[in-house]
Design an enzyme around this catalytic site. Structure first.
Site, PDB file in Angstrom:
ATOM      1  N   HIS A  25      41.979  37.075  38.653  1.00 13.00           N
ATOM      2  CA  HIS A  25      42.250  38.505  38.861  1.00 13.00           C
ATOM      3  C   HIS A  25      42.677  38.715  40.308  1.00 13.00           C
ATOM      4  CE1 HIS A  25      40.688  42.944  38.335  1.00 13.00           C
ATOM      5  NE2 HIS A  25      41.798  42.888  39.062  1.00 13.00           N
ATOM      6  N   GLU A 208      36.497  49.751  35.447  1.00 16.57           N
ATOM      7  CA  GLU A 208      36.398  49.636  36.906  1.00 16.57           C
ATOM      8  C   GLU A 208      35.823  50.976  37.393  1.00 16.57           C
ATOM      9  OE1 GLU A 208      40.178  49.306  38.911  1.00 16.57           O
ATOM     10  OE2 GLU A 208      39.272  48.806  40.856  1.00 16.57           O
ATOM     11  N   ASP A 286      41.085  40.298  43.671  1.00 19.15           N
ATOM     12  CA  ASP A 286      41.811  41.533  43.333  1.00 19.15           C
ATOM     13  C   ASP A 286      43.025  41.754  44.245  1.00 19.15           C
ATOM     14  OD1 ASP A 286      42.302  43.670  41.695  1.00 19.15           O
ATOM     15  OD2 ASP A 286      40.664  44.926  42.409  1.00 19.15           O
ATOM     16  N   ASP A 287      42.804  42.300  45.440  1.00 19.16           N
ATOM     17  CA  ASP A 287      43.898  42.568  46.395  1.00 19.16           C
ATOM     18  C   ASP A 287      43.418  42.101  47.770  1.00 19.16           C
ATOM     19  OD1 ASP A 287      45.862  44.330  44.727  1.00 19.16           O
ATOM     20  OD2 ASP A 287      43.860  45.116  44.307  1.00 19.16           O
TER      21      ASP A 287
HETATM   22  N1  HPA Z   1      42.757  48.370  39.738  1.00 20.42           N
HETATM   23  C1  HPA Z   1      43.817  48.877  39.120  1.00 20.42           C
HETATM   24  N2  HPA Z   1      45.046  48.614  39.486  1.00 20.42           N
HETATM   25  C2  HPA Z   1      45.247  47.789  40.527  1.00 20.42           C
HETATM   26  C3  HPA Z   1      44.188  47.231  41.190  1.00 20.42           C
HETATM   27  C4  HPA Z   1      42.872  47.531  40.774  1.00 20.42           C
HETATM   28  O1  HPA Z   1      41.852  47.079  41.324  1.00 20.42           O
HETATM   29  N3  HPA Z   1      44.736  46.468  42.167  1.00 20.42           N
HETATM   30  C5  HPA Z   1      46.072  46.561  42.064  1.00 20.42           C
HETATM   31  N4  HPA Z   1      46.400  47.367  41.072  1.00 20.42           N
HETATM   32 ZN    ZN Z   2      42.894  44.500  39.730  1.00 22.67          ZN
END
Ligand code: HPA
Ligand code: ZN
Length: 346
Positions: A25, A208, A286-287
């Site tokens: 992810h 989330e 994630d990012d």
């Molecule tokens: N959630 C939803 N969309 C996203 C995320 C996330 O954590 N990171 C990049 N796009």
């Molecule tokens: Zn994500």
């Protein structure tokens, strides 16, 4: 289950750093570091609305998912050419390999780029070429997962899927990202059915910020094989039982949850509850350029905050390979490599 020898707490960070793992992810556009963002802006003759790298980095303070998505989206504007996508993905894969990531399943979203006038195939080609080169350079295996943007319509997602069909063979699967609340999975029933018919693997962000109902519909309407995040599942005992029983993996991203205020502190994170319930949870970044750490930082900080041990480390790494879409034979090899690592770690 492998019975792991105890490891002294002060040696856990080293174990976590050296342990083989898969990352499942990670949004490649979220790995774009400020330094590279400025370099690409310069190369493409664009001006960023920040004086320098420090000013940009100091803007990375978020209240929730949407406040992050706005900045993330602005950052993608520097990506114009195939080489830009290549350079971004190569930089991530160098970092991942250094973190002992043996296999990475990488999210990207072409709708962001087509809205800036960059064709979908430019992104796919650049990312794919970086993946091929990283396999040769570091031995890392990869897969590309195209995420639809859920704040847009299903018709736009269907168009997006059509645009990448000429490159179908370069894709592992599809996912669902962007603003969750108000955009339930069932909005995308037809495009996921189409992707499934094409033999693509299916995942979706759910739970989330959104409710457990979104996890149920991701499973039962979209028929996804893995849930991204999924931490809101703890509100629903029947859902927890379903996830554990069907071995539906959750790709949990602790530092992301902290930065986007899903949990007030890392100590309050519910990863241990998911694991105690027998759910196939994994740790991911994630990012990473926005959330303060790549995968090993996520492991190290989460283990310190929650008091997790070497047995949890093995479980999470083992889950990461189990939850991946790797073919059975290499999957077995990765599991053996992981076991050998734990048996010889001293
Ligand atoms: N959630 C939803 N969309 C996203 C995320 C996330 O954590 N990171 C990049 N796009
Ligand atoms: Zn994500």
């Amino acid at each position: 289950m492998l019975k792991v020898k105890p490891v002294a707490p002060e040696r856990l960070p080293e174990l976590l750093r050296r342990m083989p793992k898969a990352e499942l992810h990670m949004h490649i556009e979220g790995s774009l570091e400020p330094e590279l963002m400025f370099a690409l802006a310069r190369r493409n003759g664009l001006t960023l609305p920040y004086a320098d790298v420090e000013a940009l980095r100091s803007a990375y303070v978020f209240d929730d998912l949407q406040s992050f998505l706005d900045i993330y989206h602005a950052g993608t504007r520097v990506l114009r050419t195939e080489q830009d996508f290549y350079d971004m993905a190569h930089a991530y894969l160098v970092r991942a390999a250094a973190d002992k990531v043996l296999h990475a399943e990488i999210f990207f979203d072409t709708q962001t780029h087509t809205s800036h006038g960059v064709a979908a195939d430019v992104a796919v080609r650049g990312l794919h070429r970086a993946c091929v080169d990283a396999r040769a350079e570091f031995g890392i295996s990869t897969g590309l997962i195209l995420c639809f943007l859920r704040h847009l319509s299903e018709r736009e997602a269907l168009e997006c899927l059509e645009q990448v069909l000429p490159q179908r063979e370069l894709l592992l699967g599809v996912g669902l990202a962007s603003s969750e609340v108000g955009h339930p999975p069932e909005k995308f029933a037809r495009v996921f059915a189409r992707a499934r018919a094409l033999g693509l693997r299916l995942v979706a962000h759910a739970g989330e910020e959104g409710p457990p109902a979104y996890i149920w519909s991701a499973l039962d309407v979209l028929k996804v094989e893995r849930i991204d995040h999924g931490v809101q599942a703890v509100q629903d005992a029947a859902l927890m039982a379903r996830l554990a029983h069907d071995r539906i993996p959750l790709t949990v991203c602790p530092l992301s949850n902290l930065k986007l205020r899903v949990f007030p502190t890392l100590n309050a994170h519910n990863l241990w509850r998911l694991m105690d319930a027998g759910i196939v949870a994994t740790i991911n970044s994630d990012d990473p350029a926005y959330f303060g750490g790549y995968i090993n930082q996520n492991f190290i900080q989460t283990f310190a905050a929650l008091g997790l041990n070497a047995q949890h480390a093995w479980q999470l790494a083992s889950n990461s390979f189990e939850a991946s879409f790797i073919d059975p034979a290499p999957k077995r090899q990765y599991a053996e490599q992981l076991q050998a690592f734990f048996e010889t770690f001293v």
